[in-house]
Design a protein around this motif. Structure first.
Motif, PDB file in Angstrom:
ATOM      1  N   HIS A  98       0.834  -1.198   0.047  1.00  0.00           N
ATOM      2  CA  HIS A  98      -0.092   0.012  -0.019  1.00  0.00           C
ATOM      3  C   HIS A  98       0.894   1.395   0.013  1.00  0.00           C
ATOM      4  CE1 HIS A  98      -3.872   2.098   1.819  1.00  0.00           C
ATOM      5  NE2 HIS A  98      -2.912   3.122   1.453  1.00  0.00           N
ATOM      6  N   HIS A 100       1.388   5.260  -2.108  1.00  0.00           N
ATOM      7  CA  HIS A 100       1.089   6.429  -3.051  1.00  0.00           C
ATOM      8  C   HIS A 100       2.388   7.001  -3.436  1.00  0.00           C
ATOM      9  CE1 HIS A 100      -3.040   6.456  -0.968  1.00  0.00           C
ATOM     10  NE2 HIS A 100      -2.386   6.063  -0.097  1.00  0.00           N
ATOM     11  N   LYS A 167      -0.542   3.556  -5.897  1.00  0.00           N
ATOM     12  CA  LYS A 167      -2.061   3.851  -6.231  1.00  0.00           C
ATOM     13  C   LYS A 167      -2.060   5.265  -6.954  1.00  0.00           C
ATOM     14  CE  LYS A 167      -3.327   2.280  -1.693  1.00  0.00           C
ATOM     15  NZ  LYS A 167      -4.066   0.865  -2.116  1.00  0.00           N
ATOM     16  N   HIS A 268      -9.729   1.721   1.265  1.00  0.00           N
ATOM     17  CA  HIS A 268      -9.414   2.421   2.565  1.00  0.00           C
ATOM     18  C   HIS A 268     -10.774   2.395   3.272  1.00  0.00           C
ATOM     19  CE1 HIS A 268      -5.952   4.071   0.053  1.00  0.00           C
ATOM     20  NE2 HIS A 268      -5.500   4.664   1.264  1.00  0.00           N
ATOM     21  N   HIS A 291      -5.991   0.226   6.575  1.00  0.00           N
ATOM     22  CA  HIS A 291      -6.159   1.258   7.918  1.00  0.00           C
ATOM     23  C   HIS A 291      -6.733   0.613   8.910  1.00  0.00           C
ATOM     24  CE1 HIS A 291      -4.554   4.938   6.050  1.00  0.00           C
ATOM     25  NE2 HIS A 291      -5.157   4.733   4.999  1.00  0.00           N
ATOM     26  N   ASP A 343       1.995   2.965   3.389  1.00  0.00           N
ATOM     27  CA  ASP A 343       1.032   3.909   3.118  1.00  0.00           C
ATOM     28  C   ASP A 343       1.791   5.044   2.703  1.00  0.00           C
ATOM     29  OD1 ASP A 343      -1.273   5.302   2.512  1.00  0.00           O
ATOM     30  OD2 ASP A 343      -1.789   5.717   4.510  1.00  0.00           O
TER      31      ASP A 343
HETATM   32 FE    FE Z   1      -3.255   5.040   1.557  1.00  0.00          FE
END
Ligand code: FE
Ligand code: NIG
Length: 433
Positions: A98, A100, A167, A268, A291, A343
């Motif tokens: 996960h 970004h 992502k 999410h 999460h 994340d």
């Molecule tokens: Fe995220």
């Protein structure tokens, strides 16, 4: 018997992270506690224990073709290159399921504001947050985004990572969403890294759609998604389902459109409150829910039934000064596989270190060292739907391997910042660190 091989790793202790015995049943023997079960390899196929001390491993054309006790090593093609690991530990390449990773700009100012007690939601309401990264990302060229992402991905590789999920979601218009995904795909062509891309068009409502969330979701479903699928730019589809994100009904619209195009979904979910996203995700057989600090027992039951992985993101928990912890005990009770990821993003988790996340998952959430290691290997592979190919050291899997200068696998969770990587191989080829 002689087997074909182009590389043989000898004098190794191997933490296979494999969950299966030869008969396909789940092996409960933990890597951490009862360390070694001296079990023989059956027909050279797979092993019964999860750890092999004094082991060896044979690679051919990028795949593992044999592993076991070194005393049982069969003869290998004479042309094979033999490399000694000098008694060090091998694990699968780490998987960050996960991130970004593709974005422009910097939100250090928000980090400072949060340290002064201003909340993530308040910063977003004041025009910061995701929208501020969207502005910067839209302004950047594809080349600039690529250069930024390249250096971040390189930093991850140096920490033992061989697969990253990336992502989209900082474009929120068709052109920029496509650009982000193209940049992510391009990284895989230039780096020794497996990349799984996720379309997150439903990350936030862009300013130009203020008050028109349903229209934006219709655009995501009817315009963005078909174009992304046609260009094969996404391996999965994600939504930020939250009181400050998209509603359950809007999330379901995106899930339905994804299913229609044959794309798996993830969510999410339950980050800031419980809105029942996990039950919805479970109905769509989501690969993962991520999460989940506010996940309740009904949600845990639901994802247990759908085989959905629970992804824990301790970096976001830490950076947002969250106090609600994910329901680790319930996840154990219902045997939900737990993954751990960075994340990595410029707002809620500006942290690109998966080894640090193992430490935090243990210290903050109470994961055992075994669970933290499973979380960045085999369970992270499950969260991406690639556990048949990577995530453990098993015959037939891709030879993504890290050699660590540590006394024991638990040291990877306990110590931080020593960068104990000796060597790394991606699909059987040495990675230049
Ligand atoms: Fe995220
Ligand atoms: O995973 N929850 C939504 N998205 C990101 C945050 C992105 C950002 O703040 O830029 C997350 O925490």
């Amino acid at each position: 018997m002689m087997i074909d091989g182009d590389r043989v790793l000898i004098n190794a202790n191997i933490a296979t992270m494999s969950a299966m015995s030869v008969d396909g049943s789940v092996v409960d023997s933990p890597i951490i506690d009862s360390l070694v079960i001296d079990s023989p390899i059956t027909e050279g196929l797979a092993m019964k224990s999860r750890v092999i001390e004094d082991g060896a491993l044979v690679i051919n054309e990028g795949r593992i073709v044999w592993l076991g006790k070194q005393v049982d090593l069969p003869s290998v093609s004479p042309s094979a290159q033999i490399e000694s690991c000098d008694g060090k530990w091998l694990t699968p390449g780490l998987i960050d399921c996960h991130t970004h990773l593709v974005f422009a700009g910097n939100r250090a100012d928000e980090f400072e504001q949060r340290a002064q007690g201003i909340s993530y939601a308040d910063i977003a309401r004041q025009g910061g947050g995701i929208q501020s990264t969207v502005n910067k990302t839209r302004e950047a060229t594809e080349e600039q985004l690529y250069a930024l992402a390249f250096s971040r991905a390189t930093a991850m590789i140096k920490q033992g990572v061989s697969c990253v999920e990336i992502k989209s979601g900082y474009g929120l218009d068709i052109a920029t969403e496509l650009t982000m995904l193209r940049v992510a795909r391009a990284l895989e062509r230039t780096l020794p890294l497996t990349i799984k891309t996720t379309f997150l068009g439903a990350h936030a409502l862009p300013l130009e759609y203020a008050g028109r969330a349903d229209e934006y979701i219709a655009m995501v479903c009817d315009e963005m998604l078909p174009q992304i699928a046609a260009e094969d730019l996404a391996d999965a589809v994600d939504v930020f389902c939250e009181s400050v994100g998209f509603s359950l009904a809007q999330t379901e619209k995106v899930f339905r459109a994804a299913k229609h195009l044959g794309l798996p979904v993830k969510l999410h979910a339950e980050q800031l409150s419980n809105v029942g996203g996990s039950e919805l995700a479970s109905r769509y057989r989501a690969l993962s829910v991520d999460h989940i600090e506010f996940l309740n027992e009904a949600g845990v039951k639901a994802i247990a039934a759908s085989g959905t992985v629970a992804v824990l993101l301790p970096g976001a928990y830490y950076c947002l000064h969250e106090t609600q912890k994910p329901p680790v005990e319930l996840l154990r009770q219902y045997k939900v596989p737990m993954a751990v990821a960075t994340d990595f993003n410029p707002g809620s988790s500006p942290m690109a270190s998966l080894p640090l996340m193992m430490n935090m998952a243990s210290h903050l959430f109470g994961l055992t060292a075994q669970e933290a290691l499973d979380g960045v290997t085999i369970n992270a592979a499950k969260a991406l739907g690639v556990d048949k190919q990577i995530g453990s050291l098993e015959v037939g899997k891709q030879a993504d391997i890290v050699c660590w200068n540590i006394d024991h696998p638990r040291d990877l969770v306990y110590q931080f910042g020593l960068h104990p990587i000796e060597k790394m191989w991606k699909a059987g080829t040495t990675v230049m660190l």
